[in-house]
Design an enzyme around this catalytic site. Structure first.
Site, short mmCIF file in Angstrom:
data_model
loop_
_atom_site.label_atom_id
_atom_site.label_comp_id
_atom_site.label_asym_id
_atom_site.label_seq_id
_atom_site.Cartn_x
_atom_site.Cartn_y
_atom_site.Cartn_z
N ARG A 244 25.54 -55.36 20.31
CA ARG A 244 27.16 -55.75 21.23
C ARG A 244 27.25 -57.01 21.64
O ARG A 244 26.17 -57.68 21.86
CB ARG A 244 27.18 -54.85 22.43
CG ARG A 244 27.32 -53.36 21.89
CD ARG A 244 27.35 -52.31 23.23
NE ARG A 244 27.35 -51.13 22.59
CZ ARG A 244 26.25 -50.29 22.50
NH1 ARG A 244 25.05 -50.62 22.61
NH2 ARG A 244 26.63 -48.94 22.34
N LYS A 271 24.37 -50.45 26.90
CA LYS A 271 25.49 -49.69 27.36
C LYS A 271 24.98 -47.97 27.74
O LYS A 271 25.34 -47.40 28.67
CB LYS A 271 26.60 -49.33 26.05
CG LYS A 271 27.54 -48.35 26.40
CD LYS A 271 28.66 -48.38 25.28
CE LYS A 271 29.91 -47.61 25.60
NZ LYS A 271 31.10 -47.47 24.63
N HIS A 334 32.77 -58.02 18.03
CA HIS A 334 32.34 -56.64 18.12
C HIS A 334 32.58 -56.03 16.80
O HIS A 334 31.54 -54.81 16.35
CB HIS A 334 33.10 -55.94 19.13
CG HIS A 334 32.37 -54.48 19.45
ND1 HIS A 334 32.24 -53.41 18.89
CD2 HIS A 334 31.86 -54.42 20.99
CE1 HIS A 334 31.65 -52.66 19.68
NE2 HIS A 334 31.45 -53.03 20.82
N ARG A 337 29.48 -54.96 14.25
CA ARG A 337 28.96 -53.57 14.14
C ARG A 337 29.68 -52.84 13.41
O ARG A 337 28.65 -52.01 12.56
CB ARG A 337 28.90 -53.24 15.74
CG ARG A 337 28.13 -54.05 16.82
CD ARG A 337 28.30 -53.36 18.21
NE ARG A 337 28.01 -51.97 18.48
CZ ARG A 337 27.07 -51.59 18.51
NH1 ARG A 337 25.95 -52.14 18.58
NH2 ARG A 337 26.84 -50.29 18.77
N HIS A 361 22.94 -45.96 19.09
CA HIS A 361 23.59 -44.99 19.41
C HIS A 361 22.85 -43.87 19.59
O HIS A 361 21.69 -43.83 19.25
CB HIS A 361 24.58 -44.55 18.04
CG HIS A 361 25.88 -45.45 18.07
ND1 HIS A 361 26.59 -45.56 16.78
CD2 HIS A 361 26.46 -46.26 18.88
CE1 HIS A 361 27.58 -46.49 17.00
NE2 HIS A 361 27.44 -47.06 18.30
N TYR A 371 15.91 -39.04 20.00
CA TYR A 371 14.80 -39.90 19.75
C TYR A 371 14.56 -41.07 20.58
O TYR A 371 15.51 -41.73 21.05
CB TYR A 371 15.20 -40.64 18.33
CG TYR A 371 14.79 -39.54 16.91
CD1 TYR A 371 13.69 -39.18 16.53
CD2 TYR A 371 16.13 -39.37 16.44
CE1 TYR A 371 13.58 -38.42 15.60
CE2 TYR A 371 16.22 -38.67 15.18
CZ TYR A 371 14.90 -38.13 14.82
OH TYR A 371 14.76 -37.24 13.79
#
Length: 407
Positions: A244, A271, A334, A337, A361, A371
């Protein structure tokens, strides 16, 4: 006899040290001294003689003094000492004056800072200081109503065309009010009453180039960029790491191990609040080594041009893209990404779960468990190197073969 306005206005101090006393009835009287005229009320509570101050003339008129006397007598009739009630009201007013929206919001920011990334903390602080505090910051938060926020804050922002930010400001104000509720300063979050009052905003994705040929042209434009070297380095690194924008611009040298080719971003900056590992390709390490020669003595990899004490501005990369001729509807900081997510999946055929991991994510295993940050790290490292090599081919202009289509 009851007092009259003319007498109260004209009566003078006659020299008595304690002043002259003029009764009005119900225990109320006017005490006239050299320093001024004072409304008082004598009463008895639990057998003790007491005196209640009702105000000073002319700030408190005869009629207002009588209203205060009548209120005190009603309180007394219920077996409550009006002097105690007055003291409690005075304390409540003092607390309300001290608990302004600004005071509560800064207390909230301080006590919840560990729950958000540093860049988010700075952004929220800036929003409050620019769009909220100048208009309602000095108001006691307990006196603020939904209409005050709408008229003084939101409508001003909507008039400037920043509707999405207006919605975000309401969310921030709501968090401040909820904090005030939790600390006992107010009874409820008044921003709940703003539902449906704001201009609706359609949710849009960040603009991104996802076509390989257009990506190659963008990469060539980046390498030809003639701006500041810090900005050039940030532009070159952006597609290689696709973090980001806030994570890129606040990168610190303490987080990066060039020898191990890893960038470990602490959860406080992320985030999702979880530590993140970015394997660095050979190309990414080369860019960072060149940058280290310029900024390695300081804290930030990409410091502000004006001062090394702060990171690069959040608008720097986007401004550079605009200067290169890429409109905000075409490509954004951005957007790197989305570029990686789309091409790596649809063209290179990389595993989607690996890509999602690298985008930071939330990815779950077959049992529904998230994970950890090191999951599939060797495979992700290989994927990041393949991605950098592919971008080099696009930039140079080599033939691009859609691997999935070929298969």
């Amino acid at each position: 006899m009851a007092l009259v306005d003319t007498f109260v206005r004209q009566v003078k101090h006659k020299g008595a040290e304690i002043g002259e006393r003029y009764a009005d009835g119900g225990g109320m009287y006017l005490r006239v001294k050299a320093a001024g005229k004072y409304w008082r009320m004598d009463y008895r509570f639990e057998g003790k003689a007491k005196t209640l101050a009702l105000g000073v003339y002319p700030e408190v008129t005869l009629a207002e003094a009588r209203q205060r006397r009548d209120k005190a007598r009603k309180i007394l009739a219920h077996g409550i000492d009006p002097s105690v009630v007055k003291r409690e009201e005075k304390t409540a007013k003092a607390e309300a004056a001290a608990n302004t929206f600004e005071a509560i919001s800064r207390d909230w920011l301080k006590n919840t800072a560990n729950k958000r990334a540093e860049v988010t903390q700075a952004k929220i602080t800036n929003w409050l200081e620019k769009d909220v505090l100048p208009y309602i910051g000095k108001w006691p938060i307990a006196t603020i109503k939904a209409k005050d926020i709408l008229d003084k804050v939101i409508r001003r922002m909507e008039a400037r065309g920043i509707h999405e930010s207006a919605h975000r400001i309401v969310q921030i104000c709501s968090q401040v009010f909820r904090y005030a509720v939790a600390t006992g300063v107010v009874e409820r979050d008044v921003t709940a009453d703003l539902r449906g009052a704001l201009v609706a905003v359609e949710k849009t994705n960040y603009a991104a180039i996802t076509d390989p040929l257009q990506t190659g042209a963008l990469l060539r434009a980046i390498h030809a960029y003639g701006g500041h070297r810090y900005t050039l380095a940030a532009l070159k690194l952006s597609p290689l790491v696709f973090v980001r924008p806030g994570e890129l611009r606040t990168a610190e040298w303490s987080e990066i191990d060039l020898d191990s080719a890893e960038w470990r971003i602490p959860g406080a900056k992320m985030k999702m609040g979880v530590d993140h590992i970015v394997p660095l390709s050979v190309q990414a390490v080369s860019i960072l080594r060149d940058q280290h020669a310029a900024t390695g003595h300081g804290r930030y990899v990409f410091p502000s041009i004006r001062t090394g004490e702060r990171p690069m501005s959040e608008n720097t990369v986007n401004a550079a893209l605009r200067g290169m001729g890429y409109a905000k509807e075409v490509m954004t900081a951005h957007g790197f990404r989305a570029m990686a997510r789309t091409i790596m999946d649809e063209v290179l055929g990389e595993r989607v779960d690996f890509i999602e991991h690298q985008l930071a994510h939330m990815v779950k295993d077959p049992n529904g468990r998230a994970y950890n940050r090191t999951a599939h790290l060797p495979a992700r490292r290989e994927m990041m190197q393949r991605w950098s090599d592919y971008l080099d081919k696009l930039r140079i202009g080599a033939d691009v073969i859609p691997l999935r289509a070929a298969a």
